[in-house]
Structures are given as C-alpha cells and as structure tokens.
Design a protein around this motif. Structure first.
Motif, PDB file in Angstrom:
ATOM      1  N   GLY A 211       0.775  -1.228   0.000  1.00 50.39           N
ATOM      2  CA  GLY A 211       0.000   0.000   0.000  1.00 50.39           C
ATOM      3  C   GLY A 211       0.808   1.281   0.000  1.00 50.39           C
ATOM      4  O   GLY A 211       0.323   2.321   0.469  1.00 50.39           O
ATOM      5  N   TYR A 212       2.023   1.250  -0.547  1.00 54.24           N
ATOM      6  CA  TYR A 212       2.863   2.450  -0.566  1.00 54.24           C
ATOM      7  C   TYR A 212       2.648   3.291  -1.825  1.00 54.24           C
ATOM      8  O   TYR A 212       2.277   2.765  -2.884  1.00 54.24           O
ATOM      9  CB  TYR A 212       4.346   2.071  -0.503  1.00 54.24           C
ATOM     10  CG  TYR A 212       4.784   1.419   0.774  1.00 54.24           C
ATOM     11  CD1 TYR A 212       4.637   2.061   1.999  1.00 54.24           C
ATOM     12  CD2 TYR A 212       5.375   0.152   0.764  1.00 54.24           C
ATOM     13  CE1 TYR A 212       5.060   1.453   3.175  1.00 54.24           C
ATOM     14  CE2 TYR A 212       5.791  -0.458   1.932  1.00 54.24           C
ATOM     15  CZ  TYR A 212       5.627   0.193   3.128  1.00 54.24           C
ATOM     16  OH  TYR A 212       6.040  -0.409   4.292  1.00 54.24           O
ATOM     17  N   PHE A 213       2.941   4.584  -1.677  1.00 51.03           N
ATOM     18  CA  PHE A 213       3.057   5.483  -2.820  1.00 51.03           C
ATOM     19  C   PHE A 213       4.275   6.374  -2.580  1.00 51.03           C
ATOM     20  O   PHE A 213       4.656   6.605  -1.429  1.00 51.03           O
ATOM     21  CB  PHE A 213       1.789   6.334  -3.008  1.00 51.03           C
ATOM     22  CG  PHE A 213       1.467   7.234  -1.830  1.00 51.03           C
ATOM     23  CD1 PHE A 213       1.891   8.558  -1.805  1.00 51.03           C
ATOM     24  CD2 PHE A 213       0.732   6.758  -0.751  1.00 51.03           C
ATOM     25  CE1 PHE A 213       1.600   9.385  -0.729  1.00 51.03           C
ATOM     26  CE2 PHE A 213       0.435   7.569   0.339  1.00 51.03           C
ATOM     27  CZ  PHE A 213       0.870   8.889   0.338  1.00 51.03           C
ATOM     28  N   PRO A 214       4.930   6.855  -3.648  1.00 49.58           N
ATOM     29  CA  PRO A 214       6.093   7.720  -3.440  1.00 49.58           C
ATOM     30  C   PRO A 214       5.710   9.000  -2.698  1.00 49.58           C
ATOM     31  O   PRO A 214       4.610   9.535  -2.884  1.00 49.58           O
ATOM     32  CB  PRO A 214       6.557   8.038  -4.867  1.00 49.58           C
ATOM     33  CG  PRO A 214       6.007   6.919  -5.697  1.00 49.58           C
ATOM     34  CD  PRO A 214       4.700   6.559  -5.072  1.00 49.58           C
ATOM     35  N   VAL A 215       6.604   9.482  -1.854  1.00 52.49           N
ATOM     36  CA  VAL A 215       6.344  10.705  -1.094  1.00 52.49           C
ATOM     37  C   VAL A 215       5.927  11.828  -2.043  1.00 52.49           C
ATOM     38  O   VAL A 215       6.601  12.102  -3.043  1.00 52.49           O
ATOM     39  CB  VAL A 215       7.599  11.123  -0.295  1.00 52.49           C
ATOM     40  CG1 VAL A 215       7.401  12.495   0.349  1.00 52.49           C
ATOM     41  CG2 VAL A 215       7.929  10.087   0.764  1.00 52.49           C
ATOM     42  N   GLY A 216       4.783  12.447  -1.747  1.00 50.25           N
ATOM     43  CA  GLY A 216       4.311  13.585  -2.520  1.00 50.25           C
ATOM     44  C   GLY A 216       3.670  13.253  -3.842  1.00 50.25           C
ATOM     45  O   GLY A 216       3.293  14.169  -4.581  1.00 50.25           O
ATOM     46  N   ASP A 217       3.477  11.985  -4.157  1.00 41.48           N
ATOM     47  CA  ASP A 217       2.942  11.598  -5.475  1.00 41.48           C
ATOM     48  C   ASP A 217       1.417  11.508  -5.400  1.00 41.48           C
ATOM     49  O   ASP A 217       0.839  10.484  -5.034  1.00 41.48           O
ATOM     50  CB  ASP A 217       3.530  10.253  -5.891  1.00 41.48           C
ATOM     51  CG  ASP A 217       3.301   9.945  -7.368  1.00 41.48           C
ATOM     52  OD1 ASP A 217       2.235  10.324  -7.888  1.00 41.48           O
ATOM     53  OD2 ASP A 217       4.184   9.324  -7.990  1.00 41.48           O
ATOM     54  N   THR A 218       0.772  12.591  -5.791  1.00 42.76           N
ATOM     55  CA  THR A 218      -0.684  12.681  -5.697  1.00 42.76           C
ATOM     56  C   THR A 218      -1.367  11.675  -6.617  1.00 42.76           C
ATOM     57  O   THR A 218      -2.363  11.035  -6.235  1.00 42.76           O
ATOM     58  CB  THR A 218      -1.142  14.111  -6.057  1.00 42.76           C
ATOM     59  OG1 THR A 218      -0.415  15.052  -5.255  1.00 42.76           O
ATOM     60  CG2 THR A 218      -2.628  14.290  -5.803  1.00 42.76           C
TER      61      THR A 218
END
Length: 318
Positions: A262-269
C-alpha cells in the motif's frame, strides 16, 4: 526506581510525543516504578531519566547528566531528530544521543541514520495499540478515507485531499481529516480545500474517542508524511485491520515492512489517487492489504511493548 520522564510541550496534549510519553509512564508504573512526567528537569532526585526527543529535550538531558553523571538515561528518538535535526542542527541532537546510555527508536530502519558508534545502544520498541471495541466496520454511505494527524509541514497533510480531486466523477470516496492545524496558514488551507473540494472534510482537533470512531468506519487510512519516526496511528490502523496507504519512507516502511503493497512515493498525488480508487473498486486489493496487516499486527501488541521496556531496564541494571 524513581524515574523522571521528560517530554517536550506542544500546542496540544495530543501530540505524538505526549501520547507516547503518557503510555510509557503507564508501562513503567505497571513494572513497579515511580514516574514523574514533566516538560523540563527541575533537579529532583531520580534514579533514571527517560527523555523524548533528542533536540527538544537537549537542555534537561544535559542538566540531568551534569548532576548525575553515573545515573542512566534512556532517549527516545523522534522522527524530527533522526530525519531532520541530526543534519539541520546536529550539535544538540548528537550531544543528547551521546549522553544517553540507551537509545530507543520506533521503527526498525532508524538504525540507518544513527551514527555507527552509537548503534549498539539502539533498541526498537514498537508503539502498541488496542483493538477497536467493535472492530472495523466501514461506512456504507461512502468510501471513507481517513487522515489522522495534526496539520504541519512534515505530515504533508492535504495530499489525500488533493488525490481525491483526481478521482472520477462516479467515485464515492470521501476524505475525512482530524487534527489540529499547527499554523494559521494550515488552518486556512484546510478551510479553503473544504470549500473547493466536496470530497474533503476537516474536523480540527477532536477527542481520542472520536478518532477511534472515525478509524472504525474507515475503508482506508492515509499517512502521507515526508518523514516519520514511527507514527502510533499506523499501529492503531494495523491492529484495527484498516488498510493503510502510506508514503514510502523509512518511518512507515519500518512499521509496515518492505513488501507491504500500500505504498506510494512521497508527494505523489496521482499514485495515491490510484491507490484510493483501488480501495474503492478492487476487493482483492483490499484483502491483500488486510492480510499484510494481520502479519504485522503482533508487533504492536501491548504485552510486547511492556516486555521490551522490561528488557531495556534489565539491561541497564546488568
């Protein structure tokens, strides 16, 4: 033992540091010790100091060690210590770390930023959480994505609201956020976002019982921070079985594990928006997240946290 537990004051009694310190005080009392909780050291006799935050507690740490050089000190490293002040204002931060007999981190990747010569002093103690009284019962009226945490720069607090704007017109996702705005600017931005974004609602600072109710009816929780020491709200979501959508950085990965889906890159809207849509439309993805959380949940049992403190104190005695 007589223990003085130092935690820096904040704009609200529900800061992560204050909540953690209050829970540790309960644990230490459970283990048979007398605990005085304070924001500063007043010189009273103590057999041990437990200090939260190397940078903010630098004065009390130095004072205690100057008065009692032979008495032990345990220092809990906050996220801002190890991911900010250790480089932006290293002198007081590193001095506090060097004075401490034991260092405590809240995630299992924190060792990577602790100076090599101090790593043998480092222990990881995961913050525990209790199950929700009635479990996770997601709302049927909407797909609730909760954001739980105070509004300040390091939390990137409006990332979920921005992601909700990118969802298709038929989406039933609603972002509900609770937490005090640390500045008037953040309060203004959250208020403006509510006016412009019908999928977003900010409820300001609320009691702990209200936070638990929000988590109980959430389909997912977003933690979008740019850095974290190891947020207790992640522990709470894991134990509650609420899928976590988390920015991929050490403080989150050190709690959820490197292979958590469930991760997304930091700041990646855009990536966050895609994850939110998958929460809404892909039951198999939700099931996969829940399985991953069940595997991690034993890390956050209260008895495990108590045992970790017992071992830490026994090690000091040895």
């Amino acid at each position: 033992m007589n223990i003085v537990l130092i935690t820096p004051s904040g704009p609200t009694s529900r800061t992560g540091n204050r909540i953690a310190a209050a829970r540790w005080a309960r644990i230490l009392r459970h283990l048979g010790h007398r605990v005085h909780l304070a924001a500063d050291y007043d010189g009273r006799p103590a057999d041990l100091m437990v200090a939260v935050h190397a940078w903010r507690s630098a004065g009390p740490i130095a004072d205690f060690k100057a008065r009692h050089p032979g008495r032990p000190l345990i220092l809990q490293l906050s996220g801002t210590d190890i991911y900010d002040y250790i480089s932006s204002d290293p002198v007081p931060t590193l001095r506090s770390m060097a004075l401490a007999d034991r260092l405590v981190a809240l995630n299992d990747l924190a060792w990577r930023v602790v100076p090599r010569q101090l790593r043998e002093r480092l222990s990881v103690i995961y913050q525990s959480a209790l199950p929700l009284p009635n479990g996770n019962r997601p709302s049927r009226r909407a797909v609730i994505v909760s954001v739980i945490g105070h509004l300040r720069d390091v939390k990137d607090p409006l990332r979920a609201a921005a992601a909700a704007r990118l969802l298709p017109a038929d989406s039933r996702v609603r972002v509900e956020q609770v937490g005090r705005a640390y500045t008037d600017q953040w309060a203004g931005e959250a208020t403006a976002e509510m006016a412009a974004n019908p999928r977003y609602h900010w409820r300001d600072d609320v009691p702990a019982a209200t936070v638990r109710r929000l988590l109980a009816r959430s389909h997912a929780m977003v933690i979008s921070s740019t850095s974290e020491g190891g947020a207790n709200v992640v522990s709470e979501a894991v134990v509650a079985g609420v899928p976590v959508l988390a920015s991929r950085m050490d403080g989150n990965v050190g709690l959820l594990g490197g292979d958590y889906p469930g991760y997304f890159p930091v700041g990646d809207t855009e990536k966050l928006a895609r994850l939110m849509r998958r929460i809404e439309c892909e039951p198999s993805f939700v099931a996969r997240l829940r399985r991953a959380l069940r595997e991690r949940a034993p890390l956050f049992r209260p008895d495990r946290e108590i045992a970790a403190w017992r071992r830490l104190l026994a090690g000091l005695a040895d």
